[in-house]
Write a protein that holds these residues in place. Structure first.
Motif, PDB file in Angstrom:
ATOM      1  N   SER A  35       0.798  -1.222   0.000  1.00 28.12           N
ATOM      2  CA  SER A  35       0.000   0.000   0.000  1.00 28.12           C
ATOM      3  C   SER A  35       0.831   1.272   0.000  1.00 28.12           C
ATOM      4  O   SER A  35       0.309   2.346  -0.284  1.00 28.12           O
ATOM      5  CB  SER A  35      -0.917   0.017   1.226  1.00 28.12           C
ATOM      6  N   GLY A  36       2.105   1.153   0.366  1.00 26.55           N
ATOM      7  CA  GLY A  36       2.966   2.324   0.392  1.00 26.55           C
ATOM      8  C   GLY A  36       3.156   2.931   1.758  1.00 26.55           C
ATOM      9  O   GLY A  36       3.997   3.825   1.928  1.00 26.55           O
ATOM     10  N   VAL A  37       2.414   2.475   2.757  1.00 26.65           N
ATOM     11  CA  VAL A  37       2.527   3.064   4.093  1.00 26.65           C
ATOM     12  C   VAL A  37       3.969   3.004   4.585  1.00 26.65           C
ATOM     13  O   VAL A  37       4.522   3.985   5.105  1.00 26.65           O
ATOM     14  CB  VAL A  37       1.571   2.358   5.074  1.00 26.65           C
ATOM     15  N   THR A  38       4.610   1.837   4.427  1.00 26.38           N
ATOM     16  CA  THR A  38       6.005   1.707   4.850  1.00 26.38           C
ATOM     17  C   THR A  38       6.983   1.736   3.685  1.00 26.38           C
ATOM     18  O   THR A  38       8.165   2.024   3.876  1.00 26.38           O
ATOM     19  CB  THR A  38       6.213   0.392   5.634  1.00 26.38           C
ATOM     20  N   SER A  39       6.497   1.433   2.479  1.00 24.47           N
ATOM     21  CA  SER A  39       7.416   1.283   1.346  1.00 24.47           C
ATOM     22  C   SER A  39       7.592   2.542   0.511  1.00 24.47           C
ATOM     23  O   SER A  39       8.603   2.674  -0.194  1.00 24.47           O
ATOM     24  CB  SER A  39       6.951   0.126   0.449  1.00 24.47           C
ATOM     25  N   ASN A  40       6.666   3.493   0.558  1.00 29.18           N
ATOM     26  CA  ASN A  40       6.854   4.719  -0.213  1.00 29.18           C
ATOM     27  C   ASN A  40       8.074   5.519   0.249  1.00 29.18           C
ATOM     28  O   ASN A  40       8.804   6.061  -0.594  1.00 29.18           O
ATOM     29  CB  ASN A  40       5.594   5.588  -0.164  1.00 29.18           C
ATOM     30  N   PRO A  41       8.338   5.622   1.553  1.00 33.92           N
ATOM     31  CA  PRO A  41       9.565   6.324   1.944  1.00 33.92           C
ATOM     32  C   PRO A  41      10.823   5.684   1.366  1.00 33.92           C
ATOM     33  O   PRO A  41      11.751   6.398   0.950  1.00 33.92           O
ATOM     34  CB  PRO A  41       9.538   6.229   3.476  1.00 33.92           C
ATOM     35  N   PHE A  42      10.871   4.355   1.315  1.00 32.30           N
ATOM     36  CA  PHE A  42      12.024   3.685   0.712  1.00 32.30           C
ATOM     37  C   PHE A  42      12.128   4.023  -0.771  1.00 32.30           C
ATOM     38  O   PHE A  42      13.208   4.342  -1.283  1.00 32.30           O
ATOM     39  CB  PHE A  42      11.926   2.172   0.896  1.00 32.30           C
ATOM     40  N   ALA A  43      10.998   3.957  -1.475  1.00 30.27           N
ATOM     41  CA  ALA A  43      11.004   4.256  -2.908  1.00 30.27           C
ATOM     42  C   ALA A  43      11.501   5.682  -3.159  1.00 30.27           C
ATOM     43  O   ALA A  43      12.303   5.929  -4.070  1.00 30.27           O
ATOM     44  CB  ALA A  43       9.609   4.060  -3.488  1.00 30.27           C
ATOM     45  N   LEU A  44      11.046   6.617  -2.359  1.00 30.99           N
ATOM     46  CA  LEU A  44      11.481   8.007  -2.532  1.00 30.99           C
ATOM     47  C   LEU A  44      12.951   8.175  -2.182  1.00 30.99           C
ATOM     48  O   LEU A  44      13.661   8.995  -2.782  1.00 30.99           O
ATOM     49  CB  LEU A  44      10.612   8.931  -1.681  1.00 30.99           C
ATOM     50  N   ASP A  45      13.436   7.391  -1.217  1.00 37.79           N
ATOM     51  CA  ASP A  45      14.844   7.470  -0.824  1.00 37.79           C
ATOM     52  C   ASP A  45      15.795   6.978  -1.914  1.00 37.79           C
ATOM     53  O   ASP A  45      17.004   7.206  -1.839  1.00 37.79           O
ATOM     54  CB  ASP A  45      15.083   6.656   0.453  1.00 37.79           C
ATOM     55  N   LEU A  46      15.253   6.278  -2.921  1.00 37.70           N
ATOM     56  CA  LEU A  46      16.102   5.831  -4.029  1.00 37.70           C
ATOM     57  C   LEU A  46      16.495   6.990  -4.945  1.00 37.70           C
ATOM     58  O   LEU A  46      17.383   6.846  -5.783  1.00 37.70           O
ATOM     59  CB  LEU A  46      15.382   4.754  -4.841  1.00 37.70           C
ATOM     60  N   GLY A  47      15.824   8.138  -4.784  1.00 39.82           N
ATOM     61  CA  GLY A  47      16.238   9.352  -5.477  1.00 39.82           C
ATOM     62  C   GLY A  47      15.931   9.375  -6.958  1.00 39.82           C
ATOM     63  O   GLY A  47      16.642  10.039  -7.727  1.00 39.82           O
ATOM     64  N   GLY A  48      14.888   8.685  -7.399  1.00 37.05           N
ATOM     65  CA  GLY A  48      14.538   8.707  -8.813  1.00 37.05           C
ATOM     66  C   GLY A  48      14.004  10.062  -9.248  1.00 37.05           C
ATOM     67  O   GLY A  48      13.525  10.853  -8.437  1.00 37.05           O
TER      68      GLY A  48
END
Length: 368
Positions: free
Chosen positions: A111-124
């Motif tokens: 859902s992104g609750v915990t995984s969206n911060p990781f995705a954004l931290d990849l700096g795309g």
């Protein structure tokens, strides 16, 4: 340039050359993402596509190289339970990925609750994801998490956000010559004139495992009524439950638990006239290979995980008010599975065998 490439390129001001997909999950989860992977590859035919997944998924990526070019093991991240967090390892990984420079990050890990911060931290340069609650800044292609859809459609929805063609929702599992050779070796001189029935009594979570003695009762009944040859499959960590099923049977099964690669398991499943399993990854292999199958559902969400083909790929379940739930071990009496009797599974199994087994044996005879 495809419509998807044009759409993303307009946002970032340059062509999409590097894409990374985050989905650090298990076999069934990745199989149900294949239609989305296929759509993304079609939408971005020239881009390099990387998957960040659990370490086991390296073999998956190698098999699905038509859609994914590169694999990176997920390093762990705060709030994501699949891998223990080592802060130094995570920071090193993130630094390396930012330097690598992704044009598009696709967060396909829930859902992104915990995984969206990781995705954004990849700096795309741009990021596509679902979200719950407030939409985080930086999610350039985003939509509210659709919790009422099947997993296949949910994953395809992310590809649709990017402008990809998402009409093809077929599962697939490519088989190779080495897979078939492994299956022939494992099955040996099994009598192909008898129906070949596979059982897979394991599952990652104990709460999803139907009782071993009930699998055994179904297997013995099919051997009695159809002369079926029973093959029991399972992973290395499922040997114990497979041995419990085999030990409870009157007819001697062929036990392959812990002896197959993923490709070999799939090739063995492809030989079955019927595959009976818990709600677990191999059940989706059966769907992908169009092998008639029965999935026994306990606490999992049927809307999310069941095959949409209710003709060849059937489910058996006992609807109870506390299902679906996310417990790995049932905290009460496991009523969603204890309420399923062997005769319920046998009724569906007999219907599928009567419909499919004679035709399949005929096709094999013609092919030989």
């Amino acid at each position: 340039m495809t419509d998807a490439e044009k759409q993303v390129s307009r946002l970032i001001g340059e062509p999409v050359e590097r894409i990374v997909i985050v989905r650090a999950l298990y076999l069934g989860d990745l199989l149900l993402a294949v239609p989305a992977f296929r759509a993304i590859r079609s939408g971005f035919p020239s881009a390099e596509i990387t998957l960040i997944g659990l370490s086991w998924a390296a073999v998956f990526v190698e098999r699905f190289s038509a859609y994914i070019d590169r694999f990176l093991p997920f390093p762990g991240y705060p709030g994501i339970a699949e891998v223990a967090v080592d802060p130094a390892r995570t920071e090193t990984f993130l630094h390396e990925q930012r330097d690598y420079g992704y044009d598009l990050v696709i967060q396909m890990h829930g859902s992104g609750v915990t995984s969206n911060p990781f995705a954004l931290d990849l700096g795309g340069r741009t990021t596509a994801a679902y979200f719950v609650g407030d939409r985080l800044s930086g999610l350039t292609h985003a939509a509210p998490y659709p919790d009422d859809q099947s997993e296949v459609k949910r994953n395809l929805g992310l590809a649709r956000l990017l402008g990809c063609d998402t009409r093809d929702d077929r599962l697939e599992f490519p088989l190779r010559a080495a897979d078939h050779a492994e299956a022939r070796l494992l099955l040996g001189s099994v009598d192909r004139e008898r129906p070949l029935v596979g059982l897979h009594p394991g599952a990652k979570f104990l709460s999803r495992r139907w009782m071993p003695e009930r699998f055994a009762a179904v297997a013995d009944a099919l051997a009695d009524r159809f002369g079926a040859r029973i093959v029991i499959t399972g992973g290395p960590d499922e040997v114990d439950v497979v041995e419990r099923v085999a030990g409870s049977m009157r007819h001697e099964p062929l036990v392959l638990a812990g002896r197959t690669s993923i490709g070999g398991l799939a090739a063995v499943i492809a030989e079955f006239d019927l595959f009976i399993s818990n709600d677990t990854g191999p059940s989706h292999i059966a769907t992908a290979l169009d092998v008639p199958s029965i999935a026994i559902f306990g606490p999992a969400d049927v809307r999310r995980w069941a095959s949409p083909d209710t003709t060849n790929h059937r489910i058996v379940r006992n609807p109870v008010p506390c299902s679906p739930c996310g417990y790995e071990i049932c905290p009460i009496d496991h009523r969603c599975l204890t309420g399923i009797e062997p005769e319920q599974v046998l009724h569906v199994a007999e219907e599928l065998l009567v419909r499919h087994a004679p035709n399949k044996r005929h096709r094999k005879a013609v092919a030989c």
